[in-house]
Write a protein that holds these residues in place. Sequence first.
Motif, PDB file in Angstrom:
ATOM      1  N   ASP A 138      -7.305   9.008   0.971  1.00  0.00           N
ATOM      2  CA  ASP A 138      -7.342   7.610   0.541  1.00  0.00           C
ATOM      3  C   ASP A 138      -8.256   7.497  -0.670  1.00  0.00           C
ATOM      4  OD1 ASP A 138      -5.776   6.586   2.723  1.00  0.00           O
ATOM      5  OD2 ASP A 138      -7.500   7.009   4.003  1.00  0.00           O
ATOM      6  N   PHE A 150      -8.397  -1.642   5.765  1.00  0.00           N
ATOM      7  CA  PHE A 150      -9.278  -0.576   6.259  1.00  0.00           C
ATOM      8  C   PHE A 150     -10.205  -0.048   5.154  1.00  0.00           C
ATOM      9  CE2 PHE A 150      -5.842   1.778   4.373  1.00  0.00           C
ATOM     10  CZ  PHE A 150      -6.446   2.911   3.857  1.00  0.00           C
ATOM     11  N   ALA A 207      -1.905  -6.899   5.137  1.00  0.00           N
ATOM     12  CA  ALA A 207      -1.758  -6.335   6.488  1.00  0.00           C
ATOM     13  C   ALA A 207      -2.020  -4.836   6.506  1.00  0.00           C
ATOM     14  CB  ALA A 207      -0.349  -6.614   7.000  1.00  0.00           C
ATOM     15  N   GLN A 208      -2.035  -4.198   5.336  1.00  0.00           N
ATOM     16  CA  GLN A 208      -2.006  -2.731   5.348  1.00  0.00           C
ATOM     17  C   GLN A 208      -3.233  -2.011   4.811  1.00  0.00           C
ATOM     18  OE1 GLN A 208       1.702  -0.989   4.164  1.00  0.00           O
ATOM     19  NE2 GLN A 208       2.757  -2.921   4.365  1.00  0.00           N
ATOM     20  N   ALA A 254      -0.626  15.848   8.894  1.00  0.00           N
ATOM     21  CA  ALA A 254      -0.885  15.901   7.455  1.00  0.00           C
ATOM     22  C   ALA A 254      -1.750  14.712   7.089  1.00  0.00           C
ATOM     23  CB  ALA A 254       0.418  15.857   6.671  1.00  0.00           C
ATOM     24  N   TRP A 255      -2.537  14.865   6.069  1.00  0.00           N
ATOM     25  CA  TRP A 255      -3.380  13.745   5.629  1.00  0.00           C
ATOM     26  C   TRP A 255      -3.470  13.749   4.118  1.00  0.00           C
ATOM     27  CZ3 TRP A 255      -4.960   9.653   8.259  1.00  0.00           C
ATOM     28  CH2 TRP A 255      -5.907   8.800   7.676  1.00  0.00           C
ATOM     29  N   PHE A 279       0.850  -1.188   0.000  1.00  0.00           N
ATOM     30  CA  PHE A 279       0.000   0.000   0.000  1.00  0.00           C
ATOM     31  C   PHE A 279       0.885   1.236   0.000  1.00  0.00           C
ATOM     32  CE2 PHE A 279      -3.497   2.765   1.758  1.00  0.00           C
ATOM     33  CZ  PHE A 279      -4.266   2.678   0.612  1.00  0.00           C
ATOM     34  N   LYS A 309     -13.106  -2.385   5.562  1.00  0.00           N
ATOM     35  CA  LYS A 309     -13.379  -2.883   6.918  1.00  0.00           C
ATOM     36  C   LYS A 309     -14.794  -2.489   7.378  1.00  0.00           C
ATOM     37  CE  LYS A 309     -11.603  -2.969  11.546  1.00  0.00           C
ATOM     38  NZ  LYS A 309     -10.961  -2.201  12.567  1.00  0.00           N
ATOM     39  N   TYR A 341      -1.821  20.457   8.788  1.00  0.00           N
ATOM     40  CA  TYR A 341      -2.504  21.160   9.884  1.00  0.00           C
ATOM     41  C   TYR A 341      -1.693  21.037  11.165  1.00  0.00           C
ATOM     42  CZ  TYR A 341      -3.953  16.342  10.962  1.00  0.00           C
ATOM     43  OH  TYR A 341      -3.951  14.994  11.226  1.00  0.00           O
TER      44      TYR A 341
END
Lengths: 310, 612
Positions: free
Chosen positions: B500, B155, B151-152, B496-497, B62, B158, B356
Amino acid sequence: MIAYIIRRLLYMIPIILGVALLIFCLFTFFGDDPVRVALGQHASPDAIANLQHLWGLDKPIYLQFIDFLKQIVTFDYGVSFSTGQKLSDMFMEGAFVSLSLTAPPFVFGIFISISIALILAYYRDSFIDHMARFIIIMSMSISYLVYIISLQYVLAYELDLFPIMGYEPGLESITYLFLPWLIIVIVALGPNTRIFRTLFLEETSADYVRTARAKGAGEARVLFKHVLKNALIPIITNTVVAIPFLILGAFLMERFFSIPGIGAMIITAINEGDFPVLKGMTMIIAIMYSFFNLLTDVLYSFVDPRVKLS
Amino acid sequence: MDKLFVKKSRLMLLFIPLSLFLSGCPWGKKTSAELVGLREGKKVFTYYRTSDPKSLDPMRQFDAASGNIIQQVYDTLLEYEYLVRPYTLKPYMLEKMPVATNAELTEYTLTLRKGIYFTDDACFKDGKGREVNSDDMIYMLKRFADANVNAQSYFLLKGMVLGMDEYRAQTEKLSGQTINYDSLDITGVKKIDRYSISLTLTSPNLLFLYAFAASPLSVVPREAVEKYGDDFAWKPVGTGPFILQSFGKGQTIILRKNPNFFDTYPTVADKEFESQGLLKNAGQKLPLLDLIYIHSIPEAQPRMLKFRRGEIDWVAVDRDNFTKMATKNSDGTFTLKERYSKSYSLYAEPALSMSYLAINLKDPFLGKHTLVRKAIAKAIDRDLTIDLLFNGRAEKLGTIVPLTIAGNEHDISHTPLTYDPEGAKKLLIKAGFPDGKGLPEFTIEYRGTTADSRRNFELLRANLSDVGIKVKSNLQTFAAYLKTMDSSKYEIAEGAWRADYPDAENFYQLLYGPNAAPGPNNSNFDNAEYNSLYEKIRYMQNSPERYASFKRMAEIIDEEVPIILLYNPIAVGLQQKWVKNFNRNMMMDVPFKYMDIDVKQKLEALDDRVHN
């Protein structure tokens, strides 16, 4: 001598155990959490637990250490956390590349440095000697990075004499290695020549040199037949102990010229918290360092028959 | 002089320049394979990567470096429109966009396009790639949900698909064993026919669609996974526009055209892109390029040198080179300096990310002093930071949503907090801390130890000290920073974001109460009104009603200040003039399948640059 070698090999066991314990403690207790690095901001408690389990990090610490010891004994350091590749394969691939980058200019550089140092020792305190020492000190004051950046820019980009960067396996690699070799030789020339010149000058003031001169031996005979031979012991120490580090490659050189050696691999492993790679590499280098130290001692006895190994 | 010495030293003196010459002689140069290909008339594109892919098994990675190669070799069920903004999903391997088939809006049917084939490989019968069918979709979902494989990125789905979490829990129990996917099923995934499956969700939700455009949910052939085992990570067999021809760690990756690729060039584009001539190849069979060379170049200098020589077709520009080569105009656009504009084109596109400052509301002091938090927000001069630190390559953020995502500050007409040091001082007086007297010194946690982090902090410190607020920094590695965030033992932290998926929800979830640390809500903000609005917008499609909720949520953020919004970075890069069809689509980092080059123009320019 065989008894000496066996005894030294046995001494290495507690040393390697100590190094293993130190490395294990450093990475386990003081290093960053590799699971957190891998999952980044998408870590949920169950994702963390899942990855810890997959990587065997949920086992008790003593079991993890026993696993590490088993890896040392079997030379099977497991797989990289980040790529899943076998560490032994990664090491073999990377070590060959790193050696092809560092070994030729290392040998070459030493030969050139010895040659220049002998000449300077011959012309000691003359104009040539003063000028050479000035250039050497100046060249040593310039950062490694400056050599790389400026020579890459001038020789590869402006003059188009070499490829800017790159690597291909096999003989094709030579095309890409010319410029890095040249830079390594230039960078090593200053410090090596300075050390070797000092070693030669120290020898020239020894009693046996005075005796040889008194017997009428010419300066060249003194330098090449007597001084060079006797100065070889410290030269060997300097040289052989540096060999294990050749495998580590030259971090900066590998990065700037995109050469996929061990140095580049270690930088990636540090960035990604890939501890199997870091632990494995550190251990391999520690073991090699011990072996090469032993090799240096053995070589002494060949170079100077007065040295007895007992 | 001693004859022996003269003889030996002459030899040595001769040897030194000779060896230097030999080690540096130009006959080491050879014609590159790329140039040979171009001269044969092939469309050869050259690009670079800064790090190696970790795995080419879609479900096991990922990270961007792996995703960029996987996108070329594998395909997903959905993808983003190349020439449409805001970013919009469209069917890709699927025949049409999935639509709910029941009144509860939880049942979906996914139907594949017919005639999509895997590339030829020894894993198939007779070595001929077979047609993709519904079993492949089920296999993809099972492998994606397998805890021993993925494993990554779990989500992404999920809690969304009926029975998938339970299935994952079962695979976790079988850790270390080879799982027989035939004996384990996901309740909500059923085969309908050769090309269709049904998918049942746990609750109405449109976000699951984004997962089907993400590279971990790429269709892989079971035969290849079973034949190659662990080696499958480096032996990709897909349906994508390109086939991996050669790969080595740190070496050049070569991709060649998949002649049987199923997709065509888009026929839909925003007017802006259409006017740039980006629809010239509309409807044409893809891919347009024959070969792609991706060199490993981690350092900026060799990367730019190769670009300027014409040996790389497209490059992202770092701060130093940006200053040298381009300028920012007063209207916020960017222009390439004249010296460079003849050879290169410049692009600038807001990234799908934002930065931010998070304020920990669990902190005993900052948690209860809203006015102090607001004063900090008003004391920061973001324009100055953008000029000094980013050379203008960023935009101020008014809401939590980056500017190219629907529902951003312009879409909802939000008036953001602005730089107002006098207002900040008044707020401090109101809070009982005139000129900052009585305030503790706050520590700001940084997620790096670089010079950039230091410079960032120094500017922030200067801004805050102007109003009497004292701060110090704690620069740490990313992993140590994450640990600090998880523990909630901090006062203020850099954050920071990166999206996705391109939906405002992905940013508003950063302040949703149940997502508190160790979840993404590092501020531990828990506001009942905000939470209920988030739960409402989560499964809504963009509409005036959804935007009204965004507006109220943005107001709550400004009132409560759990985070201080800083910047939306702008990605700036250069491409050679011979590159065609390039569009910086942030959901498709490397859109090679749409790109093209003018071979004649490239050869002429290469010749010109080498000889001048």
